[in-house]
Design an enzyme around this catalytic site. Structure first.
Site, mmCIF file in Angstrom:
data_model
loop_
_atom_site.group_PDB
_atom_site.id
_atom_site.type_symbol
_atom_site.label_atom_id
_atom_site.label_comp_id
_atom_site.label_asym_id
_atom_site.label_seq_id
_atom_site.Cartn_x
_atom_site.Cartn_y
_atom_site.Cartn_z
ATOM 1 N N CYS A 81 -6.462 2.045 -2.446
ATOM 2 C CA CYS A 81 -5.152 2.305 -1.803
ATOM 3 C C CYS A 81 -5.023 1.885 -0.344
ATOM 4 C CB CYS A 81 -4.807 3.780 -1.808
ATOM 5 S SG CYS A 81 -5.095 4.612 -3.330
ATOM 6 N N HIS A 135 -0.850 4.512 3.300
ATOM 7 C CA HIS A 135 -1.778 5.498 2.750
ATOM 8 C C HIS A 135 -1.776 6.723 3.655
ATOM 9 C CE1 HIS A 135 -5.073 6.926 0.329
ATOM 10 N NE2 HIS A 135 -5.604 7.361 1.444
#
Ligand SMILES: *[C@@H]1O[C@H](CO)[C@@H](O)[C@H](O)[C@H]1NC(C)=O
Ligand SMILES: *[C@@H]1O[C@H](CO)[C@@H](O)[C@H](O)[C@H]1NC(C)=O
Ligand SMILES: *[C@@H]1O[C@H](CO)[C@@H](O)[C@H](O)[C@H]1NC(C)=O
Ligand SMILES: *[C@@H]1O[C@H](CO)[C@@H](O)[C@H](O)[C@H]1NC(C)=O
Ligand SMILES: *[C@@H]1O[C@H](CO)[C@@H](O)[C@H](O)[C@H]1NC(C)=O
Length: 557
Positions: A81, A135
């Site tokens: 991510c 993120h």
């Protein structure tokens, strides 16, 4: 800190209205500019009906695909991510953001690069982020605030129920609640009677309605959905769509003999869940029993369909608010797709096709939706009322190799904003440049445009043999970098020595190599890198990989 934002989402909205009343908004907006809806789906591989995965019900995304350019060969730059999101949101590769873990903020750690939403904001757009776009969980990657205010007009909004991600909220057969991997739930018994993606979709719907009251400023709305990321927590009725008897195993559910151990990820994130823990899997290679493998796949598919319904709600509101024909929509899987048992492996954290290839759709009104006819494009399709159609209506698609870093320049060109130039050899001091290329003309003309014929990704490792921190090594622990290059016919990967202080990859010090002949071995089972007959090919590909993306020649595809 996130909590403050979470509970303040509504408050920020009132602030927004208030700013209008005071007339404080910059009115640099020109009417007629397209809006942008930027959808990011966590851990979504192309497991969608529109990507020839007929067993999966994704009618709302399939509908979007039928009015979009569908990229069959889109690849992210690092299969996890934080690094992937920072990479495509800045259009810089991990070696330039210097983010391979979750430990730094690019503006202070690597260079003060203009982000994609920032570019739109600086050009008069109202930019807003809902859910997981940058993120956010570990915080520092996006400065603990999703890069507000540089990227966003208001603080980012996170769904309040995401805080139960690591909590015991999954009912088990013993009648107690657990922190499980497999977690179908009765939503009305969950904390706050909701789930993160339901809340994100609801807030997105609310925002789009508000935008329709003021069309003088174009918007860039980013919505990041959490499913199908683990845990598989979703409304339990979605499980009924996938009877376990119809769930198959991965076509290659074993660890290939010639696979170097450095290439393997021991899926530690999955092992910490109570239901997986109780399987007593051996470390690092497992394997996971076949009946549990089927269950994981069943729950992944259910999560995809649940997320598809949430995407459908947002698209429907776009239609109802009159934005369907002046909004560019992109949908991308955030990073390396999830292995679902391929190569005997699970999770991401790797350099295989299944972990770098993502779904990528780009809807450009008037360009990709010319076959729309008179009906509304985006009516919500309820999988529980309408029998999901077996054959999906196809829209335009392209087989060219594209990369997530290409999205930023592409969206800039499509919205007629300044397009970032190609980054120079030393890109760290340059705020506005791209390490991708705009594929806007490919969308418009489909062919006859020179384009790259290789795409690049990478993944770090702390050691040659899998250990506890193999999946997610901290920067200081990285000793090996696996660089991988996908061409039309090959995937070549070299695991080379890496110095995390000097950020230096030594391509003369190779720990392991992988070569897959994609025409005959699309599942990447047979690593032929060490066979004598391929040594010339390996050395040619190695030289090309070491030179990297910058030296790729663009050719007519
Ligand atoms: C980055 O640049 C922006 C202006 O574009 C500035 O406001 C900000 O302070 C800079 N950040 C750093 C860490 O240099
Ligand atoms: C879900 O939980 C609610 C509240 O406890 C209950 O009324 C309802 O019957 C449950 N639904 C199902 C399908 O079990
Ligand atoms: C709409 O937005 C513009 C600035 O983008 C502002 O000047 C105007 O007052 C707003 N109108 C309403 C009704 O909020
Ligand atoms: C795992 O180990 C525990 C404790 O040793 C044991 O009670 C349990 O039955 C084992 N589970 C499986 C699936 O083998
Ligand atoms: C790269 O590795 C080679 C082979 O081990 C070594 O001779 C060379 O000194 C290394 N280069 C640097 C800059 O460390």
């Amino acid at each position: 800190l996130n909590i403050i934002y979470v509970n303040s989402c509504r408050l920020w909205w009132f602030l927004y209205i208030f700013m209008f009343i005071l007339g404080n908004m910059t009115s640099s907006a020109e009417s007629g500019r397209p809006n942008v809806l930027f959808l990011v789906i966590d851990d979504l591989r192309p497991a969608l009906g529109c990507y020839d995965y007929p067993k999966i019900f994704s009618p709302n995304i399939d509908k979007l695909a039928s009015f979009s350019m569908k990229f069959e060969n889109a690849h992210i730059q690092q299969a996890v991510c934080g690094p992937s999101r920072t990479s495509f949101l800045t259009s810089r590769r991990p070696d330039t953001t210097r983010l391979y873990d979750f430990g730094s903020y690019w503006r202070t750690h690597a260079g003060n690069y203009t982000s994609l939403p920032q570019h739109f904001k600086e050009n008069g757009y109202f930019t807003y982020s809902i859910g997981k776009v940058f993120h956010p969980d570990e915080g520092i990657c996006s400065n603990y605030n999703d890069d507000f205010p540089l990227s966003w007009s208001l603080p980012a909004c996170h769904p309040p129920t995401q805080k139960y991600k690591m909590k015991q909220v999954c009912p088990g057969p013993d009648g107690k609640l657990h922190m499980n991997l497999l977690c179908p739930v009765n939503v009305s018994t969950q904390p706050e009677h909701s789930l993160p993606d339901i809340q994100s979709a609801g807030h997105a719907v609310e925002m789009i309605r508000k935008f329709s009251n003021n069309k003088s400023q174009p918007f860039f709305l980013a919505v990041g959905f959490h499913k199908p990321h683990i845990p598989y927590k979703f409304p339990e009725q979605y499980l009924d769509l996938y009877p376990i008897s119809e769930i198959d195993l991965a076509p290659n559910p074993f660890i290939p003999k010639e696979l170097p151990p450095v290439a393997f990820s021991p899926y530690t994130q999955m092992r910490i869940r109570e239901d997986v823990k109780s399987l007593n899997l051996s470390f690092p290679f497992g394997p996971i029993p076949y009946d549990f493998q089927r269950k994981i796949r069943q729950h992944y598919y259910s999560s995809v369909t649940y997320m598809d319904s949430m995407v459908g709600k947002v698209l429907q509101q776009l239609e109802q608010s009159g934005f369907a024909d002046n909004t560019i929509i992109t949908l991308i899987g955030d990073h390396g797709r999830w292995s679902l048992g391929e190569h005997g492996d699970w999770c991401k954290y790797e350099n295989f096709e299944v972990t770098t290839r993502v779904p990528m759709l780009v809807h450009v009104p008037g360009m990709t939706d010319v076959n729309k006819g008179k009906k509304a494009k985006f009516q919500y399709i309820d999988v529980f009322n309408e029998k999901p159609r077996k054959s999906v209506k196809k829209g335009p698609h392209l087989n060219v190799l594209v990369e997530a870093v290409d999205l930023f320049p592409t969206l800039a060109e499509l919205a007629q904003l300044p397009v970032p130039p190609k980054c120079p050899e030393s890109p760290f001091k340059v705020k506005f440049c791209t390490e991708g290329a705009s594929f806007a003309q490919l969308i418009e003309y489909s062919s006859g445009i020179p384009w790259k014929s290789a795409v690049f990704s990478q993944y770090p490792r702390p050691s040659d043999y899998p250990q506890q921190n193999t999946d997610l090594p901290s920067l200081k622990d990285i000793r090996i970098m696996g660089y991988t290059m996908r061409t039309h016919h090959y995937r070549y990967t070299a695991w080379v020595s890496f110095n995390p202080v000097k950020f230096f990859a030594n391509f003369s010090e190779v720990h392991a190599r992988e070569l897959y002949l994609r025409d005959s071995d699309p599942l990447e089972i047979y690593n032929v890198a060490n066979l004598k007959e391929y040594s010339n090919l390996v050395s040619k590909l190695h030289t090309r990989l070491a030179k990297g993306w910058r030296h790729e020649v663009f050719d007519f595809q």
